[in-house]
Design a protein around this motif. Structure first.
Motif, PDB file in Angstrom:
ATOM      1  N   ASP A 169      66.251-121.519  39.112  1.00  0.00           N
ATOM      2  CA  ASP A 169      67.586-121.106  39.541  1.00  0.00           C
ATOM      3  C   ASP A 169      68.360-122.180  40.243  1.00  0.00           C
ATOM      4  N   TRP A 170      68.166-123.367  39.507  1.00  0.00           N
ATOM      5  CA  TRP A 170      68.870-124.648  40.339  1.00  0.00           C
ATOM      6  C   TRP A 170      70.326-124.454  40.069  1.00  0.00           C
ATOM      7  N   ASN A 171      71.207-124.801  40.994  1.00  0.00           N
ATOM      8  CA  ASN A 171      72.417-124.689  40.834  1.00  0.00           C
ATOM      9  C   ASN A 171      73.413-125.922  41.002  1.00  0.00           C
ATOM     10  N   GLU A 225      70.831-127.174  43.950  1.00  0.00           N
ATOM     11  CA  GLU A 225      70.206-126.556  45.063  1.00  0.00           C
ATOM     12  C   GLU A 225      69.572-125.275  44.408  1.00  0.00           C
ATOM     13  N   GLN A 226      68.460-124.885  45.096  1.00  0.00           N
ATOM     14  CA  GLN A 226      67.686-123.782  45.025  1.00  0.00           C
ATOM     15  C   GLN A 226      67.184-123.107  46.011  1.00  0.00           C
ATOM     16  N   GLY A 227      67.879-122.098  46.709  1.00  0.00           N
ATOM     17  CA  GLY A 227      67.274-121.808  48.074  1.00  0.00           C
ATOM     18  C   GLY A 227      67.462-122.878  48.942  1.00  0.00           C
ATOM     19  N   ASP A 228      66.460-123.130  49.654  1.00  0.00           N
ATOM     20  CA  ASP A 228      66.264-124.318  50.712  1.00  0.00           C
ATOM     21  C   ASP A 228      65.943-125.606  50.072  1.00  0.00           C
ATOM     22  N   SER A 229      65.892-125.684  48.823  1.00  0.00           N
ATOM     23  CA  SER A 229      65.265-126.910  48.145  1.00  0.00           C
ATOM     24  C   SER A 229      66.680-127.511  47.276  1.00  0.00           C
ATOM     25  N   ARG A 230      66.522-128.996  47.563  1.00  0.00           N
ATOM     26  CA  ARG A 230      67.330-129.666  46.804  1.00  0.00           C
ATOM     27  C   ARG A 230      66.936-130.685  45.703  1.00  0.00           C
ATOM     28  N   ALA A 241      61.499-126.081  52.446  1.00  0.00           N
ATOM     29  CA  ALA A 241      60.728-124.866  51.736  1.00  0.00           C
ATOM     30  C   ALA A 241      59.509-125.700  51.072  1.00  0.00           C
TER      31      ALA A 241
END
Length: 276
Positions: free
Chosen positions: A80-82, A140-145, A241
């Motif tokens: 789900d990377w945006n 970004e995916q949640g708290d990850s970059r 995360a």
């Protein structure tokens, strides 16, 4: 008394002598001409038969448009990377700190290398300043970059930077850094695997343990640098995360191919798209 030859006999003898001399001179001239011809023809034949020198053309320089085209997109990543704007301003504050030089009892120079690593991770210039075109993008995916960069580099400096990265798991396996308020942070650096792409590569796994907003926190980053000709891609993935090594590997594989396509004058193929 010996009779003298008649004038007619003397004339015939003289004519025969002259003919003999001319014949000898002719034979001698033919030999000289043949030798001269051979001497002249030999270097020419050698030059004609020698292989033509190979001309090597310098690889085309990466343009700004090429660097942008070589960037990966959301379709190149799974999950789900945006893709987001403003990635150039990213920089986790846990990476800001002064390395405790006193901790390096036997090699003070290692402290400088560890400081350089922290600064480079924060400033997003792990391989040094580009010598030409460069582009970056972030996801970004949640708290990850995930930060992805493409840049042209001086080949000598690029090789030196990759060699420097390779030394860090030994020089900076574990050290302490202090923030502006005196807070202590423990940093660990280990080697990480990188897909066999490009001409040379190096991977790192970095963890920084400290506090954020007064709460204990651990920043985990997976890092990869890959040289493709005189250009390079760098990927930094992770966050509070945890690391994101599978996404980093996918970014390296797809990104290296995109850069190769751009270098050869091709338009990079679109990614496979979302799978879930």
């Amino acid at each position: 008394m010996i009779p003298r030859p008649s004038p007619l006999v003397r004339a015939l003898a003289s004519a025969m002598a002259v003919s003999t001399l001319l014949a000898i001179a002719s034979c001698s001239g033919e030999g000289d001409a043949s030798q001269a011809s051979d001497a002249t023809a030999t270097p020419l034949a050698a030059r004609t038969s020698a292989p033509a020198p190979t001309r090597t053309s310098a690889p085309p320089r990466l343009t700004q448009a090429g660097a942008q085209a070589a960037l990966i997109t959301e379709d190149d990543l799974e999950g789900d990377w945006n893709q987001v704007k403003g990635a150039a301003a990213w920089g986790d504050t846990l990476l800001i700190g002064k390395v405790d030089v006193a901790q390096f009892l036997t090699s003070k120079a290692n402290a400088a290398d560890c400081q350089r690593l922290l600064d480079a991770l924060y400033d997003d210039d792990l391989l040094g300043k580009p010598s030409g075109a460069s582009a970056l993008t972030g996801f970004e995916q949640g708290d990850s970059r995930l930060l992805y960069q493409v840049a042209a580099h001086n080949p000598v400096r690029l090789s030196a930077s990759l060699a420097w990265l390779k030394t860090l798991p030994v020089k900076c396996d574990q050290f302490t850094a202090t923030d502006a308020k005196g807070g202590k942070r423990t940093v660990q650096v280990t080697t990480a695997s990188v897909p066999k792409q490009g001409d040379a590569r190096q991977g790192l796994h970095v963890t920084v343990q400290g506090t954020t907003n007064g709460e204990p926190a651990t920043l985990t980053l997976d890092v990869a640098a890959v040289r493709v000709g005189n250009d390079a891609i760098t990927v930094t993935a992770g966050g509070l995360a945890g690391g994101a090594h599978p996404s980093l590997e996918l970014a390296v594989r797809t990104g290296a191919q995109r850069l190769k396509d751009v270098q050869s004058g091709k338009t990079p193929a679109a990614g496979p798209g979302r799978t879930g």
